[in-house]
Write a protein that holds these residues in place. Structure first.
Motif, PDB file in Angstrom:
ATOM      1  N   TRP A 163     -56.659  35.284 -50.096  1.00  0.00           N
ATOM      2  CA  TRP A 163     -56.992  36.155 -48.981  1.00  0.00           C
ATOM      3  C   TRP A 163     -55.984  37.291 -48.885  1.00  0.00           C
ATOM      4  O   TRP A 163     -54.868  37.190 -49.392  1.00  0.00           O
ATOM      5  CB  TRP A 163     -57.057  35.375 -47.657  1.00  0.00           C
ATOM      6  CG  TRP A 163     -55.807  34.573 -47.341  1.00  0.00           C
ATOM      7  CD1 TRP A 163     -55.571  33.277 -47.640  1.00  0.00           C
ATOM      8  CD2 TRP A 163     -54.629  35.050 -46.675  1.00  0.00           C
ATOM      9  NE1 TRP A 163     -54.329  32.882 -47.219  1.00  0.00           N
ATOM     10  CE2 TRP A 163     -53.728  33.954 -46.604  1.00  0.00           C
ATOM     11  CE3 TRP A 163     -54.249  36.262 -46.124  1.00  0.00           C
ATOM     12  CZ2 TRP A 163     -52.467  34.060 -46.025  1.00  0.00           C
ATOM     13  CZ3 TRP A 163     -52.998  36.367 -45.533  1.00  0.00           C
ATOM     14  CH2 TRP A 163     -52.124  35.274 -45.489  1.00  0.00           C
ATOM     15  N   HIS A 196     -70.504  44.945 -50.795  1.00  0.00           N
ATOM     16  CA  HIS A 196     -71.244  43.722 -51.064  1.00  0.00           C
ATOM     17  C   HIS A 196     -72.725  44.043 -51.221  1.00  0.00           C
ATOM     18  O   HIS A 196     -73.332  44.660 -50.338  1.00  0.00           O
ATOM     19  CB  HIS A 196     -71.055  42.723 -49.930  1.00  0.00           C
ATOM     20  CG  HIS A 196     -69.703  42.078 -49.941  1.00  0.00           C
ATOM     21  ND1 HIS A 196     -68.586  42.694 -49.457  1.00  0.00           N
ATOM     22  CD2 HIS A 196     -69.297  40.860 -50.399  1.00  0.00           C
ATOM     23  CE1 HIS A 196     -67.548  41.898 -49.589  1.00  0.00           C
ATOM     24  NE2 HIS A 196     -67.944  40.774 -50.172  1.00  0.00           N
ATOM     25  N   ALA A 228     -61.532  35.561 -50.177  1.00  0.00           N
ATOM     26  CA  ALA A 228     -62.122  35.395 -51.503  1.00  0.00           C
ATOM     27  C   ALA A 228     -62.327  33.908 -51.787  1.00  0.00           C
ATOM     28  O   ALA A 228     -61.409  33.103 -51.611  1.00  0.00           O
ATOM     29  CB  ALA A 228     -61.223  36.015 -52.568  1.00  0.00           C
ATOM     30  N   GLN A 229     -63.537  33.547 -52.216  1.00  0.00           N
ATOM     31  CA  GLN A 229     -63.873  32.154 -52.509  1.00  0.00           C
ATOM     32  C   GLN A 229     -64.536  32.064 -53.875  1.00  0.00           C
ATOM     33  O   GLN A 229     -65.307  32.948 -54.269  1.00  0.00           O
ATOM     34  CB  GLN A 229     -64.824  31.603 -51.429  1.00  0.00           C
ATOM     35  CG  GLN A 229     -64.182  31.573 -50.040  1.00  0.00           C
ATOM     36  CD  GLN A 229     -65.199  31.371 -48.934  1.00  0.00           C
ATOM     37  OE1 GLN A 229     -66.122  32.170 -48.791  1.00  0.00           O
ATOM     38  NE2 GLN A 229     -65.038  30.318 -48.153  1.00  0.00           N
ATOM     39  N   THR A 283     -59.624  28.560 -48.634  1.00  0.00           N
ATOM     40  CA  THR A 283     -59.184  29.336 -49.789  1.00  0.00           C
ATOM     41  C   THR A 283     -57.802  29.916 -49.542  1.00  0.00           C
ATOM     42  O   THR A 283     -57.466  30.288 -48.404  1.00  0.00           O
ATOM     43  CB  THR A 283     -60.173  30.472 -50.107  1.00  0.00           C
ATOM     44  OG1 THR A 283     -59.684  31.220 -51.222  1.00  0.00           O
ATOM     45  CG2 THR A 283     -60.357  31.408 -48.919  1.00  0.00           C
ATOM     46  N   GLU A 318     -52.464  40.612 -52.082  1.00  0.00           N
ATOM     47  CA  GLU A 318     -53.093  39.307 -51.900  1.00  0.00           C
ATOM     48  C   GLU A 318     -52.044  38.225 -51.668  1.00  0.00           C
ATOM     49  O   GLU A 318     -50.947  38.260 -52.233  1.00  0.00           O
ATOM     50  CB  GLU A 318     -53.939  38.964 -53.123  1.00  0.00           C
ATOM     51  CG  GLU A 318     -54.800  37.725 -52.944  1.00  0.00           C
ATOM     52  CD  GLU A 318     -55.763  37.509 -54.104  1.00  0.00           C
ATOM     53  OE1 GLU A 318     -56.944  37.854 -53.957  1.00  0.00           O
ATOM     54  OE2 GLU A 318     -55.307  37.016 -55.152  1.00  0.00           O
ATOM     55  N   TYR A 335     -64.843  35.459 -58.043  1.00  0.00           N
ATOM     56  CA  TYR A 335     -64.712  35.228 -56.610  1.00  0.00           C
ATOM     57  C   TYR A 335     -65.740  36.037 -55.832  1.00  0.00           C
ATOM     58  O   TYR A 335     -66.035  37.191 -56.160  1.00  0.00           O
ATOM     59  CB  TYR A 335     -63.308  35.612 -56.111  1.00  0.00           C
ATOM     60  CG  TYR A 335     -62.199  34.817 -56.738  1.00  0.00           C
ATOM     61  CD1 TYR A 335     -61.861  33.558 -56.258  1.00  0.00           C
ATOM     62  CD2 TYR A 335     -61.494  35.321 -57.824  1.00  0.00           C
ATOM     63  CE1 TYR A 335     -60.842  32.819 -56.842  1.00  0.00           C
ATOM     64  CE2 TYR A 335     -60.474  34.602 -58.417  1.00  0.00           C
ATOM     65  CZ  TYR A 335     -60.161  33.348 -57.926  1.00  0.00           C
ATOM     66  OH  TYR A 335     -59.163  32.618 -58.500  1.00  0.00           O
ATOM     67  N   HIS A 336     -66.252  35.437 -54.797  1.00  0.00           N
ATOM     68  CA  HIS A 336     -67.052  36.155 -53.803  1.00  0.00           C
ATOM     69  C   HIS A 336     -66.101  36.607 -52.705  1.00  0.00           C
ATOM     70  O   HIS A 336     -65.393  35.785 -52.107  1.00  0.00           O
ATOM     71  CB  HIS A 336     -68.125  35.237 -53.225  1.00  0.00           C
ATOM     72  CG  HIS A 336     -68.915  35.878 -52.123  1.00  0.00           C
ATOM     73  ND1 HIS A 336     -70.156  36.433 -52.316  1.00  0.00           N
ATOM     74  CD2 HIS A 336     -68.620  36.059 -50.808  1.00  0.00           C
ATOM     75  CE1 HIS A 336     -70.589  36.927 -51.174  1.00  0.00           C
ATOM     76  NE2 HIS A 336     -69.681  36.712 -50.242  1.00  0.00           N
ATOM     77  N   ARG A 337     -66.077  37.894 -52.435  1.00  0.00           N
ATOM     78  CA  ARG A 337     -65.098  38.454 -51.494  1.00  0.00           C
ATOM     79  C   ARG A 337     -65.803  38.907 -50.225  1.00  0.00           C
ATOM     80  O   ARG A 337     -66.586  39.851 -50.248  1.00  0.00           O
ATOM     81  CB  ARG A 337     -64.318  39.600 -52.138  1.00  0.00           C
ATOM     82  CG  ARG A 337     -63.574  39.157 -53.397  1.00  0.00           C
ATOM     83  CD  ARG A 337     -62.780  40.270 -54.047  1.00  0.00           C
ATOM     84  NE  ARG A 337     -62.182  39.804 -55.286  1.00  0.00           N
ATOM     85  CZ  ARG A 337     -61.003  39.187 -55.368  1.00  0.00           C
ATOM     86  NH1 ARG A 337     -60.297  38.978 -54.256  1.00  0.00           N
ATOM     87  NH2 ARG A 337     -60.531  38.780 -56.530  1.00  0.00           N
ATOM     88  N   ASP A 376     -66.401  39.216 -61.537  1.00  0.00           N
ATOM     89  CA  ASP A 376     -65.406  38.635 -60.641  1.00  0.00           C
ATOM     90  C   ASP A 376     -65.821  37.202 -60.308  1.00  0.00           C
ATOM     91  O   ASP A 376     -66.902  36.975 -59.753  1.00  0.00           O
ATOM     92  CB  ASP A 376     -65.328  39.471 -59.357  1.00  0.00           C
ATOM     93  CG  ASP A 376     -64.174  39.036 -58.455  1.00  0.00           C
ATOM     94  OD1 ASP A 376     -63.562  37.979 -58.717  1.00  0.00           O
ATOM     95  OD2 ASP A 376     -63.898  39.748 -57.465  1.00  0.00           O
ATOM     96  N   GLU A 429     -59.693  40.089 -46.021  1.00  0.00           N
ATOM     97  CA  GLU A 429     -60.568  39.789 -47.135  1.00  0.00           C
ATOM     98  C   GLU A 429     -60.401  38.312 -47.463  1.00  0.00           C
ATOM     99  O   GLU A 429     -59.277  37.837 -47.674  1.00  0.00           O
ATOM    100  CB  GLU A 429     -60.216  40.639 -48.355  1.00  0.00           C
ATOM    101  CG  GLU A 429     -61.101  40.347 -49.568  1.00  0.00           C
ATOM    102  CD  GLU A 429     -60.580  40.989 -50.839  1.00  0.00           C
ATOM    103  OE1 GLU A 429     -61.183  41.974 -51.294  1.00  0.00           O
ATOM    104  OE2 GLU A 429     -59.552  40.505 -51.372  1.00  0.00           O
TER     105      GLU A 429
END
Length: 1022
Positions: free
Chosen positions: A586, A524, A194-195, A583, A157, A553-555, A551, A192
């Motif tokens: 990532w 997902h 992630a937010q 973000t 990451e 984060y939404h990935r 988690d 990817e």
């Protein structure tokens, strides 16, 4: 001094000339100075290899080629023939499917590595995208280049302040980076994104909108004695003479009494009975009794006609002779008016002061009151007349007792009825507890006077189908509840149609359970909770069920489709993003044109393993357990893995193979990945522990598994080694230690056969001096019998450039790509029947194919004189073998070859088989036979089902074997006198180029020795 030297075995194969003086080495006596086109067998003999049958020309012969075998079952198999940017598949000896497009260049074919699981094949090359090949049927394959994974392998990451901002959450979007991070080679790569979640959980409040299951019970009349009502196995019995036992109900005078008493029995019990434990009853009312009066002809009512309704008698009076009195109704001029006036009188509706519809004089004691029992509803047309509808004022079956009558010529009560009819009493039977559990309570009645609504046999309508909001998760999620609740809590997953939810987990409680549950979703997934049931408040608070991803984060996943600049690319959303918020969390995909693709792939412990990109040469990736295209890393036991091979130098991983352990070949060594003690399954928390087993490097050639040995090529391609599992651990070994010369030109490909014996096939590169130097080496391997034997296999006038092995119903099939006569590449197959020796035990010399690049023509009754041959045989010396066993040779000038009239013929290149013994060694009274003059006088060949051949001593002339017949094979000892001098070194050479079988089980050499040495030629160079 005479010597009789017996060579009992040849199963050490061809040995290096450097062993020329090592007569004390164990393998010396069973070795050969030359062994070509003869296969050493574990038992000791050498046998002529089978002929290679011409199958077809290569699809694109000018671009090079590669073969690889795949097995799809006990007998189903395919050989993949690859050439420049395409592949086709051979099944049942013929091209079955293809060609299909690939992106592998001809220069890359040698480096392509494969792994297979069931009917799915994955092919990799470090400079090319992964190919997924699926065998749909024996005649159809499908190929996807760079298939979209369920979750891609990722680089570490981002740890910088660089952010990525998506333009949208779905569809085709733009990614904008805060600094320059993209290149044109990122096209096709994954990211990817992630937010941070805005909604961290979803919940459902249980019980605040619950309903009770229920069903209406109608009493249309009083039940008969002995009728029953069953509520969830509890039986109530109706009695007309009064109750005298528990769960008996007094019918009373009518249906209303019966209904009242039923309510009491269910809710309060009595008479020794308890209230019903799970059900209760409540009043619902019922239907009012009714009836109609009038006619359908339109004839009017007559003066002084009467009608009785309940306790009241109404009399019509003509207006001309109007009589005063209670309940006197004016006679109208028509039936409609007469009935309308009666309706007003029954209901005591306001009168017309000028023309009153009925008499009402309270002061005179002549008052007309509203009918106490019924009400008049309406006057409605019926046929040519009219009908007045009256009904009981009270609900229930009691209205059925209200009497009616008439003294009237023109009108009557419908059906000449004397009472109102149709009145019923209805009570509601319901579950005591709210929720869907009540829907399981059963009901029944055995009475014509009772009926449950719709003929139901169970309560219904109970429940609380309360849904939470949805939340999209990736990874771990928790479900938990609190409080007291009864019913079912469901965890539901949204389908791909984005509309329908499926229940994937459910929990039940009877006020005795609370949920504490965790799950991990590899992809997902959109989830929600649904509660069906009831609950109880505690401290005025309803119980709750909570769905919460662990988690924060939404990935989301995107795939880059176009490059604009170092900060802007276009991408397609693969897994929905959360928002358009920038973000810095990532990760770039690990495999792409920019970062390179995996160099190797294998399957091990129900995971697919990749390794060795150009960007991360010592990195290994493993898929999730049983989910071969999902590389999401989690801490769950079935999660994906990614780790570096820990070495003192950054080693390039070249190949992987799954055996007892995961074995890794690098450019500097060979490693085995063992699990910790007591651990039998690879997990993210128990990964393999790698240990270097060999400090020498490997070549970039896919290894093979031969029995318990992993066979691979040394770094520089000139040594073949093995890693042998002895039952407890791996032991290294050099398979070319005694034949280092045979692989001197380098090995480009390996394949292994397992029947009729284990034979390793290796393609040897050309040294540029002769076409035939590009040959197929065979290595007979039987570690239990201490057999390790090399031999060379050439097709003369040809180079063998690739090999593949599959197995069928009768044994192994060995396939070659050759360039015969430099006239285009062809696919050949060693004749399966001959190679697997299914014809070896027959006594006819005509059995088996012992010519190369052969074509065969046979007819049943009509002889022929021409044979069509492939272009690669044109201009090449060929042997013609006829069905009667005779042979001839010729050099064809075209693809149409003229032959002597025959019913069967085989045409091909002669197989030149050669075996030359090591120097003769024999114990002497005064020492060794080495350094002495030797004269070989004769040789005795022990043959098994053979025909043809010749033999010589040293550099002498060949002597042909003179069989008594040329049409059958010979088994036995064949003595051959030889011409030689005392300057011989004691070697004997056996040569065979006839199109017949040849198997030699032993060789006896009869020789004489002198006392002095001589200047002898180098035996290895003859």
């Amino acid at each position: 001094m005479p010597i009789h030297d017996f060579h009992q075995s040849f199963n050490s194969g061809e040995l290096t000339p450097l062993l020329d003086s090592r007569v004390n080495v164990e393998k010396y006596a069973s070795g050969c100075l030359t062994l070509e086109n003869l296969l050493p067998l574990p038992h000791g003999p050498v046998t002529k290899r089978a002929g290679a049958v011409y199958m077809f020309a290569q699809e694109t012969p000018a671009t090079g080629g590669r073969l690889h075998g795949f097995q799809f079952g006990d007998t189903a198999h395919a050989v993949a023939e690859m050439s420049m940017s395409q592949i086709r598949f051979i099944e049942a000896g013929a091209v079955a499917a293809g060609p299909y497009a690939t992106t592998w260049l001809s220069s890359e074919l040698a480096g392509v590595k494969f792994a297979q699981v069931n009917n799915i094949i994955y092919g990799v090359h470090p400079d090319n995208a992964i190919h997924r090949i699926v065998r749909d049927s024996s005649s159809s394959y499908s190929i996807v280049t760079n298939p979209t994974p369920d979750y891609p392998a990722l680089l570490d990451e981002n740890i910088t302040d660089t952010t990525i901002t998506p333009s949208a959450a779905t569809g085709s979007i733009t990614l904008t980076a805060s600094t320059s991070i993209f290149t044109a080679d990122n096209i096709g790569s994954y990211y990817e994104v992630a937010q941070v979640r805005t909604a961290t959980f979803a919940e459902v409040v249980m019980g605040d909108s619950s309903t009770k299951a229920s069903k209406a019970l109608t009493f249309s009349a009083a039940p008969a004695d002995g009728d029953t009502l069953t509520l969830n196995s509890r039986v109530y019995t109706y009695r007309t003479a009064g109750r005298d036992a528990a769960d008996e109900i007094d019918v009373g005078d009518d249906a209303d009494d019966a209904a009242d008493n039923t309510l009491a029995a269910i809710n309060a019990g009595g008479g020794g009975a308890d209230p019903h434990p799970t059900m209760e009853a409540e009043e619902m009312g019922g239907l009012k009794a009714s009836m109609t009066f009038g006619n359908t002809t339109g004839t009017n009512i007559s003066d002084n006609d009467t009608v009785t309704v309940g306790k009241v008698v109404y009399t019509w009076d003509n207006v001309g002779t109007w009589q005063e009195g209670s309940y006197v109704v004016r006679q109208g001029s028509t039936l409609l008016e007469s009935l309308t006036y009666l309706k007003k009188a029954i209901n005591k509706e306001p009168r017309n002061p000028d023309t009153p519809e009925y008499w009402d004089a309270p002061l005179a004691g002549q008052e007309t009151l509203a009918n106490p029992d019924v009400e008049a509803v309406s006057v409605d047309a019926s046929g040519s007349g009219y009908l007045l509808t009256v009904r009981a004022r009270e609900q229930g079956a009691g209205g059925n007792k209200i009497p009616i009558a008439e003294v009237c010529v023109a009108a009557e009560w419908t059906g000449s009825a004397v009472f109102l009819a149709g009145g019923t009493r209805v009570i509601n039977i319901q579950a005591k507890l709210r929720g869907a559990a009540g829907n399981a309570l059963t009901i029944a009645e055995s009475s014509t006077a009772l009926a449950f609504a719709g003929g139901a046999t169970a309560l219904s309508g109970g429940g609380d189908e309360t849904d939470s909001s949805s939340v999209t998760v990736l990874g771990k999620v928790e479900v938990r509840t609190n409080g007291r609740w009864t019913g079912t809590l469901e965890l539901r997953q949204l389908r791909d149609d984005l509309v329908t939810y499926d229940t994937i987990h459910a929990w039940k409680s009877q006020n005795d359970y609370n949920v504490s549950f965790q799950a991990d979703f590899a992809t997902h997934t959109t989830l929600q909770l649904r509660f069906i049931g009831s609950a109880e408040k505690m401290d005025n608070v309803w119980p709750r069920a909570i769905l919460e991803p662990t988690d924060p984060y939404h990935r989301g996943i995107v795939k880059v489709t176009a490059y604009t600049s170092g900060t802007i690319v276009t991408a397609t959303v693969i897994k929905t993003l959360l928002s358009t918020t920038a973000t810095k969390f990532w990760s770039e995909g690990a495999w792409s044109t920019r970062r390179g693709f995996p160099r190797t792939v294998c399957f091990y412990q129900n995971r697919m393993w990749f390794a060795g990109t150009d960007y991360e040469p010592s990195k290994i990736w493993a898929s999730q357990l049983g989910d071969f295209e999902n590389f999401r890393i989690t801490s769950n036991d079935d999660g994906g893995l990614a780790f570096q091979l820990s070495s003192t130098n950054n080693q390039q991983i070249l190949w992987l193979i799954g055996h007892h352990d995961l074995i890794v070949g690098t450019d500097s060594g060979v490693w085995t990945g063992k699990l910790a003690d007591g651990v039998s399954v690879v997990t993210p928390t128990n990964p393999p522990i790698f240990r270097e087993r060999a400090g020498h490097g490997c070549a970039d050639v896919q290894p093979v598994l031969a029995g318990e040995s992993v066979v691979y090529v040394h770094r520089y391609g000139r040594i073949v080694r093995r890693l042998f599992h002895d039952g407890s651990d791996y032991q290294p070994g050099n398979l070319t230690a005694l034949a280092e010369h045979i692989t001197r030109n380098g090995i480009t490909q390996l394949a292994v056969q397992t029947h009729p014996e284990t034979v390793l096939w290796a393609i040897s590169e050309s040294n540029g001096l002769a076409t035939e130097d590009f040959c197929a080496l065979s290595f007979t391997l039987d570690a239990e019998q201490n057999v390790f034997a090399w031999s060379r296999n050439r097709i003369y006038g040809s180079s063998i450039q690739s090999v593949a092995v599959v197995y069928g119903s009768t044994g192994s099939e060995v396939w070659f790509i050759t360039n015969v006569n430099l006239n285009g590449r062809s696919c050949l197959r060693l004749d399966p029947s001959t190679h697997n020796r299914t014809s070896l035990y027959q006594f006819s010399a005509l059995s088996g194919i012992y010519l190369d690049c052969t074509v065969t023509r046979t007819e049943v009754t009509i002889p022929f004189t021409t044979v069509t041959i492939p272009a690669c045989l044109v201009g090449q010396p060929v042997t013609i073998r006829y069905a009667n066993g005779t042979t001839s040779t010729t050099t064809p000038g075209s693809t149409t070859l003229t032959v002597t009239s025959t019913l069967g013929v085989t045409v091909g290149i002669a197989i030149r088989s050669t075996m030359r013994t090591m120097r003769l060694e024999y114990p002497m009274r005064d020492g060794t036979a080495q350094g002495r003059t030797i004269k070989v006088n004769s040789a005795a060949l022990r043959l098994s089902k053979s025909q043809g051949g010749k033999v010589k001593a040293g550099p002498g002339e060949y002597t042909s074997l003179a069989y008594t017949t040329a049409t059958t094979t010979y088994t036995g000892e064949f003595a051959v006198p030889l011409s030689s001098s005392h300057y011989n070194d004691g070697t004997v050479t056996v040569y065979h180029d006839a199109p017949y079988p040849f198997t030699m089980t032993g060789l006896v050499i009869h020789a004489e020795t002198g006392d002095r040495a001589s200047n002898r030629y180098n035996a290895a160079e003859v």
